[in-house]
Design a protein around this motif. Structure first.
Motif, mmCIF file in Angstrom:
data_model
loop_
_atom_site.group_PDB
_atom_site.id
_atom_site.type_symbol
_atom_site.label_atom_id
_atom_site.label_comp_id
_atom_site.label_asym_id
_atom_site.label_seq_id
_atom_site.Cartn_x
_atom_site.Cartn_y
_atom_site.Cartn_z
ATOM 1 N N VAL A 76 0.865 -1.178 0.000
ATOM 2 C CA VAL A 76 0.000 0.000 0.000
ATOM 3 C C VAL A 76 0.904 1.231 0.000
ATOM 4 O O VAL A 76 1.685 1.432 0.921
ATOM 5 C CB VAL A 76 -0.938 0.017 1.229
ATOM 6 N N GLY A 77 0.802 2.009 -1.059
ATOM 7 C CA GLY A 77 1.657 3.172 -1.209
ATOM 8 C C GLY A 77 0.944 4.466 -0.892
ATOM 9 O O GLY A 77 -0.174 4.485 -0.363
ATOM 10 N N ASP A 78 1.571 5.551 -1.251
ATOM 11 C CA ASP A 78 1.046 6.892 -0.978
ATOM 12 C C ASP A 78 -0.160 7.221 -1.848
ATOM 13 O O ASP A 78 -0.277 6.752 -2.974
ATOM 14 C CB ASP A 78 2.129 7.941 -1.242
ATOM 15 N N GLY A 79 -1.031 8.042 -1.304
ATOM 16 C CA GLY A 79 -2.116 8.612 -2.078
ATOM 17 C C GLY A 79 -3.353 7.756 -2.228
ATOM 18 O O GLY A 79 -4.198 8.047 -3.073
ATOM 19 N N ILE A 80 -3.510 6.734 -1.401
ATOM 20 C CA ILE A 80 -4.678 5.863 -1.558
ATOM 21 C C ILE A 80 -5.990 6.573 -1.251
ATOM 22 O O ILE A 80 -7.049 6.104 -1.654
ATOM 23 C CB ILE A 80 -4.575 4.574 -0.714
ATOM 24 N N GLU A 81 -5.918 7.707 -0.588
ATOM 25 C CA GLU A 81 -7.128 8.449 -0.243
ATOM 26 C C GLU A 81 -7.938 8.801 -1.492
ATOM 27 O O GLU A 81 -9.167 8.852 -1.446
ATOM 28 C CB GLU A 81 -6.781 9.730 0.522
ATOM 29 N N CYS A 82 -7.266 9.023 -2.602
ATOM 30 C CA CYS A 82 -7.970 9.380 -3.837
ATOM 31 C C CYS A 82 -8.823 8.225 -4.354
ATOM 32 O O CYS A 82 -9.765 8.440 -5.116
ATOM 33 C CB CYS A 82 -6.987 9.830 -4.911
ATOM 34 N N LEU A 83 -8.538 7.011 -3.924
ATOM 35 C CA LEU A 83 -9.296 5.847 -4.385
ATOM 36 C C LEU A 83 -10.671 5.766 -3.754
ATOM 37 O O LEU A 83 -11.580 5.144 -4.315
ATOM 38 C CB LEU A 83 -8.517 4.565 -4.113
ATOM 39 N N HIS A 84 -10.843 6.391 -2.594
ATOM 40 C CA HIS A 84 -12.140 6.358 -1.931
ATOM 41 C C HIS A 84 -13.196 7.041 -2.789
ATOM 42 O O HIS A 84 -14.345 6.615 -2.826
ATOM 43 C CB HIS A 84 -12.064 6.972 -0.537
ATOM 44 N N GLY A 85 -12.823 8.062 -3.500
ATOM 45 C CA GLY A 85 -13.737 8.734 -4.402
ATOM 46 C C GLY A 85 -13.951 7.996 -5.716
ATOM 47 O O GLY A 85 -14.785 8.378 -6.515
ATOM 48 N N ARG A 86 -13.181 6.928 -5.921
ATOM 49 C CA ARG A 86 -13.302 6.114 -7.139
ATOM 50 C C ARG A 86 -13.959 4.768 -6.857
ATOM 51 O O ARG A 86 -13.886 3.860 -7.661
ATOM 52 C CB ARG A 86 -11.927 5.894 -7.754
ATOM 53 N N GLY A 87 -14.573 4.633 -5.674
ATOM 54 C CA GLY A 87 -15.349 3.432 -5.393
ATOM 55 C C GLY A 87 -14.712 2.417 -4.467
ATOM 56 O O GLY A 87 -15.352 1.447 -4.088
ATOM 57 N N ILE A 88 -13.467 2.610 -4.103
ATOM 58 C CA ILE A 88 -12.813 1.683 -3.180
ATOM 59 C C ILE A 88 -13.012 2.230 -1.766
ATOM 60 O O ILE A 88 -12.519 3.295 -1.429
ATOM 61 C CB ILE A 88 -11.325 1.502 -3.523
ATOM 62 N N ASP A 89 -13.750 1.476 -0.957
ATOM 63 C CA ASP A 89 -14.126 1.967 0.372
ATOM 64 C C ASP A 89 -13.019 1.819 1.404
ATOM 65 O O ASP A 89 -12.929 2.630 2.317
ATOM 66 C CB ASP A 89 -15.377 1.224 0.852
ATOM 67 N N ALA A 90 -12.191 0.785 1.280
ATOM 68 C CA ALA A 90 -11.099 0.570 2.237
ATOM 69 C C ALA A 90 -9.993 -0.224 1.560
ATOM 70 O O ALA A 90 -10.251 -1.042 0.668
ATOM 71 C CB ALA A 90 -11.600 -0.190 3.466
#
Length: 129
Positions: A76-90
């Motif tokens: 798990v790398g940097d910037g995963i927060e942007c994925l929450h807005g793309r449908g990945i909840d966790a």
């Protein structure tokens, strides 16, 4: 580039994202309809994942059906927060400790299984309270 352009020009082919073909050929849309939750994964998940990688494609199908999505990654790398807005909840990392890539690849199945079990245990706790 060159081969693709030739196919477009001569054979009147069209380009499609690879994830679209995977979704279609795997029957993912039908499978997601009966699922309570959707798990997806990638060797490495970070901000780059939002640019056409499989987890975001899987998440788009899941969200079309109103399903939550959990991603499990070896790294798990940097910037995963942007994925929450793309449908990945966790997002959860599967690497249990510092190890060489060879060790992580050798133990990948067990690492992912252990992480998925822990996530489902957490889900049971939340549902029971």
């Amino acid at each position: 580039g060159g081969i693709g352009m030739a196919l477009l020009a001569v054979l009147h082919a069209d380009f499609r994202p690879g994830i679209d073909l995977v979704i279609e050929q795997s029957g993912l849309d039908a499978a997601v309809q009966w699922a309570d939750i959707v798990f997806t994964g990638e060797g490495s998940i970070d901000a780059q994942t939002m640019f056409g990688k499989t987890p975001v494609g899987v998440a788009s199908v899941a969200k079309r059906h109103g399903k939550p999505v959990i991603a499990i990654a070896g790294r798990v790398g940097d910037g995963i927060e942007c994925l929450h807005g793309r449908g990945i909840d966790a997002v959860f990392g599967a690497a249990p400790s510092a190890a060489s890539l060879d060790e992580l690849l050798r133990d990948a199945r067990a690492n992912v299984a252990r992480t998925a079990e822990q996530v489902t245990r957490l889900m049971r706790i939340v549902r029971s309270h």
